[in-house]
Design a protein around this motif. Structure first.
Motif, PDB file in Angstrom:
ATOM      1  N   SER A 131      -6.194  10.362  -3.417  1.00  0.00           N
ATOM      2  CA  SER A 131      -6.805  10.914  -2.264  1.00  0.00           C
ATOM      3  C   SER A 131      -5.665  11.907  -1.607  1.00  0.00           C
ATOM      4  CB  SER A 131      -6.969   9.654  -1.063  1.00  0.00           C
ATOM      5  OG  SER A 131      -8.323   9.232  -1.713  1.00  0.00           O
TER       6      SER A 131
ATOM      7  N   ASP B 100       0.659  -1.278  -0.082  1.00  0.00           N
ATOM      8  CA  ASP B 100       0.041   0.025   0.022  1.00  0.00           C
ATOM      9  C   ASP B 100       0.917   1.133   0.176  1.00  0.00           C
ATOM     10  OD1 ASP B 100      -1.645   2.147   0.696  1.00  0.00           O
ATOM     11  OD2 ASP B 100      -2.622   1.308   2.265  1.00  0.00           O
TER      12      ASP B 100
ATOM     13  N   SER C 209      -2.952   5.852  -4.863  1.00  0.00           N
ATOM     14  CA  SER C 209      -4.336   6.389  -4.730  1.00  0.00           C
ATOM     15  C   SER C 209      -4.256   7.887  -4.942  1.00  0.00           C
ATOM     16  CB  SER C 209      -4.869   6.541  -3.424  1.00  0.00           C
ATOM     17  OG  SER C 209      -5.853   7.320  -3.211  1.00  0.00           O
TER      18      SER C 209
HETATM   19  N1  PMP Z   1      -4.300   3.144   2.965  1.00  0.00           N
HETATM   20  C1  PMP Z   1      -3.684   3.892   3.786  1.00  0.00           C
HETATM   21  C2  PMP Z   1      -2.461   3.410   4.675  1.00  0.00           C
HETATM   22  C3  PMP Z   1      -4.341   5.048   4.440  1.00  0.00           C
HETATM   23  O1  PMP Z   1      -4.207   5.993   5.237  1.00  0.00           O
HETATM   24  C4  PMP Z   1      -5.634   5.260   3.572  1.00  0.00           C
HETATM   25  C5  PMP Z   1      -6.623   6.446   4.035  1.00  0.00           C
HETATM   26  N2  PMP Z   1      -6.733   6.999   5.221  1.00  0.00           N
HETATM   27  C6  PMP Z   1      -6.137   4.474   2.513  1.00  0.00           C
HETATM   28  C7  PMP Z   1      -5.117   3.296   2.273  1.00  0.00           C
HETATM   29  C8  PMP Z   1      -7.310   4.670   1.933  1.00  0.00           C
HETATM   30  O2  PMP Z   1      -7.154   5.593   0.870  1.00  0.00           O
HETATM   31  P1  PMP Z   1      -8.420   5.902  -0.459  1.00  0.00           P
HETATM   32  O3  PMP Z   1      -8.808   7.118   0.014  1.00  0.00           O
HETATM   33  O4  PMP Z   1      -7.758   5.831  -1.788  1.00  0.00           O
HETATM   34  O5  PMP Z   1      -9.253   4.774  -0.117  1.00  0.00           O
END
Ligand code: PMP
Length: 384
Positions: free
Chosen positions: A235, A203, A233
């Protein structure tokens, strides 16, 4: 009832309310009385760059408001493939990329497909609290590993091989500790996984938010390529958490087909205009990412310096916008007191592993003025 015999309904009911949800509830009650500073959220405060918003609006007006292919639109998969190659020297063909509604959903698909009932899934502590519920729902048993003084060493490898986990999740950079894995650590881990045929989910959603250290992706290791699911991502990279746009990269053809099929069943596809907008603007928007990282760096330095002059023990993060702080007492008691007395919200460490009760996570992905205000309150309360 053994975990293997539990139904999905049982498993969902068993997942406890996370401590961040609990803190949120207390905060809502306090809001009227005190100027709250929220160091609890995992969401950058920046608005999504305007060029992306304009582009999405343009696509909506042009009628790109319909279902698209389950794997994700070609243009975006090509853009991601080029981006990963140019930024991180990771080679995935656009056909090996599946766009998902956030990395979280992509990671859930991977757990759901890779885990068989009763399978042991390894996590490195402290570990993002989003994984355990997904592992449990998929029938897996989470097994936490401590890193040796924060690092992955020969000794960590011995612990790992004793447990014989079938699947590992690595989070690099790590939420909540801010750890960025060294190449040396990744070499060790990748060799082990290749030898043992251990499957790995990497991840890497925070890969753009890195300070002094160099970020190396597990996607560069050809030896584990077929056993790797790499998640990314937009995000955090582009401050687009609410758009729900992430991706997974998978070399194994069968796994890719299954993942796409699962997405077709569950989501049909990610938001169409969001995909077109990112495809159109990704390269041009990376300058904004750099600016955001500049603000996070400033916030990190301020917060670290302040906390380091108190009885609290912060770890300087190499990446992400989180600081992992040893508070020397029960993290939940500390967090509730901090909220009641100083109006500062943090996340208790309890949910991040098995030996993490003494910690809290503080997010510095908020405006610098608010970090300054938080630092002032910390200094007044804990200053030496
Ligand atoms: N992995 C980690 C380590 C995260 O901190 C987050 C979001 N807090 C995610 C995945 C999820 O990200 P997304 O918004 O792309 O679903």
């Amino acid at each position: 009832m053994s975990e293997i015999n539990m139904t999905t309904k049982d498993l969902i009911d068993e997942i406890p309310e996370s401590s961040s949800m609990r803190m949120g509830r207390i905060a809502r009650e306090k809001r009227e009385q005190i100027d709250l500073i929220n160091l609890g959220i995992g969401d950058p405060f920046f608005t999504t760059p305007k060029n992306i918003i304009d582009s999405a609006y343009g696509f909506m007006v042009k009628g790109k408001t319909h279902y698209e292919s389950a794997q994700g639109v070609d243009k975006l998969r090509i853009a991601i493939s080029n981006y990963l190659k140019n930024r991180f020297d990771i080679r995935y063909d656009s056909s090996e990329i599946i766009v998902t509604p956030g990395a979280k959903q992509g990671i859930f698909y991977a757990f759901f497909l890779l885990i068989e009932a009763g399978m042991k899934v390894g996590l490195f502590e402290p570990s993002w609290l989003g994984y355990v519920p997904s592992i449990r729902l998929s029938g897996g048993i989470p097994v936490f590993f401590n890193l040796d003084n924060g690092g992955f060493t020969d000794e960590s490898l011995t612990n790992l091989s004793e447990e014989k986990v079938d699947l590992l999740i690595v989070n690099n950079p790590t939420n909540p500790s801010g750890k960025v894995w060294d190449k040396k650590e990744l070499d060790l881990l990748a060799d082990y996984c290749a030898e043992e045929n251990t499957k790995v989910i990497s991840d890497e959603v925070y890969h753009e938010i890195v300070y002094e250290k160099e970020f190396v992706s597990l996607g560069k290791y050809e030896g584990i390529g077929k056993d790797l699911v790499l998640a990314g991502s937009f995000s955090k990279t582009l401050s687009m958490t609410g758009w729900r746009l992430g991706y997974v990269c998978v070399k194994d053809k069968k796994m890719r087909e299954r993942l796409t099929k699962l997405q077709q069943i569950i989501a049909t596809c990610p938001s169409s205009f969001a995909q077109f907008a990112v495809a159109d603007t990704l390269e041009a928007s990376l300058g904004r990412t750099e600016e955001m990282v500049g603000v996070y760096r400033k916030n990190r330095d301020l917060l670290f310096e302040t906390l380091n002059n108190t009885r609290l023990k912060p770890t300087l993060p190499d990446g992400t916008f989180y600081m992992w702080v040893d508070v020397g007492e029960d993290g939940e008691d500390f967090a509730v007191r901090l909220l009641n007395d100083l109006g500062i919200i943090v996340v208790p460490g309890r949910d991040y592993g098995e030996n993490t009760q003494r910690f809290v996570r503080m997010s510095f992905g908020i405006p610098t003025e608010r970090i300054e205000e938080a630092c002032q309150r910390f200094e007044n309360e804990f200053g030496k």
